[in-house]
Design an enzyme around this catalytic site. Structure first.
Site, mmCIF file in Angstrom:
data_model
loop_
_atom_site.group_PDB
_atom_site.id
_atom_site.type_symbol
_atom_site.label_atom_id
_atom_site.label_comp_id
_atom_site.label_asym_id
_atom_site.label_seq_id
_atom_site.Cartn_x
_atom_site.Cartn_y
_atom_site.Cartn_z
ATOM 1 C CG ASP A 37 -2.088 -0.903 1.124
ATOM 2 O OD1 ASP A 37 -2.036 -1.837 0.306
ATOM 3 O OD2 ASP A 37 -3.069 -0.700 1.868
ATOM 4 C CG HIS B 56 2.112 0.119 4.452
ATOM 5 N ND1 HIS B 56 1.754 -0.788 5.427
ATOM 6 C CD2 HIS B 56 1.025 0.896 4.236
ATOM 7 C CE1 HIS B 56 0.497 -0.551 5.795
ATOM 8 N NE2 HIS B 56 0.031 0.465 5.087
HETATM 9 ZN ZN LIG Z 1 -2.669 3.118 3.148
#
Ligand SMILES: [Zn+2]
Length: 260
Positions: A83, A230
């Site tokens: 992400d 992430h």
């Molecule tokens: Zn996010």
């Protein structure tokens, strides 16, 4: 979720609990006749560039996640999701790791980042990975906003992605911070974006050491898990290091698959 997103989330929760999230704010009544207002301040502010217009009330975040979210990969394999990118420092590292392991992942990209780094979006697509819309600027309150704002945000993000990778399928949408609302799920689906949540969250955005990320992922992952990590939004060195172990390990134990 980034630290900034976390603090926004924490603030949002506090405001939600105290019930004063948007107290004092009301929708702008642009059409109110001047004679009806005894207020000494004019309804229409003279200098819109220096003021923030009144915003409509945000709808509350439901206590339970709304129905219809995809929280499993849809197969025996584990789905990896990255992400907040693309990011020029970390996205190429993850792409190289995925390529070396010969597996595919899902990248939940932020519209502003896609606009800034179109070549990385194109590379994600070229290398066979899947795209997920992650909102224009990582608005953790997006699901609480008026339907038209949600739709416009998702459209703007799709457009930035398609400017970088024309015709690339954008399969999914993921609400930043996982703060979904039922209205937002409906809008995403209407736009052909399937709502993608997760089932394993090692909280790598909080910068734990790589060994902690590895331990959390390995402890929680099962067949069909969707793992949230992430590749942007801060220092992701520990995530990169963890993935060097996790990607081959998860591939060997469960297989790695795109969510479906
Ligand atoms: Zn996010």
């Amino acid at each position: 979720m980034r630290p900034r997103a976390l603090s926004a989330l924490a603030l949002g929760l506090v405001l939600l609990v105290t019930g004063c999230g948007e107290a004092g704010k009301s929708p702008e009544k642009a059409a109110a006749p001047a004679s009806a207002s005894p207020s000494p301040t004019p309804v229409t502010k003279p200098s819109p560039t220096h003021t923030t217009p009144a915003k409509p009330k945000l709808r509350p975040v439901p206590k339970k996640l709304p129905s219809g979210l995809h929280r499993a990969s849809g197969s025996n394999g584990v789905a990896l999701t990255f992400d907040d990118g693309p990011d020029p420092r970390y996205t190429p590292q993850i792409l190289a790791q995925l390529r070396a392991a010969r597996v595919k992942a899902t990248f939940c990209v932020v519209g502003q980042q896609a606009k800034r780094y179109p070549e990385l979006v194109a590379r994600i697509v070229r290398e066979g990975h899947q795209l997920c819309n992650h909102s224009w600027h990582h608005d953790v309150n997006l699901g609480r906003r008026p339907a038209a704002e949600i739709r416009a945000d998702l459209e703007r993000t799709n457009e930035a992605i398609h400017a970088a990778a024309p015709k690339a399928p954008i399969t999914w949408f993921r609400q930043p911070g996982g703060r979904w609302t039922a209205e937002e799920v409906t809008i995403a689906k209407q736009m052909g974006l399937r709502p993608l949540h997760w089932s394993v969250d090692p909280q790598d955005w909080d910068h734990p050491p790589a060994k902690t990320i590895i331990k959390r992922v390995k402890g929680a992952t099962r067949h069909g898990s969707v793992v949230l990590m992430h590749d942007a939004g801060g220092d992701r060195a520990q995530t990169m290091a963890a993935c060097r172990h996790l990607i081959p390990d998860l591939k060997r134990r469960f297989g790695i698959a795109l969510p479906r």
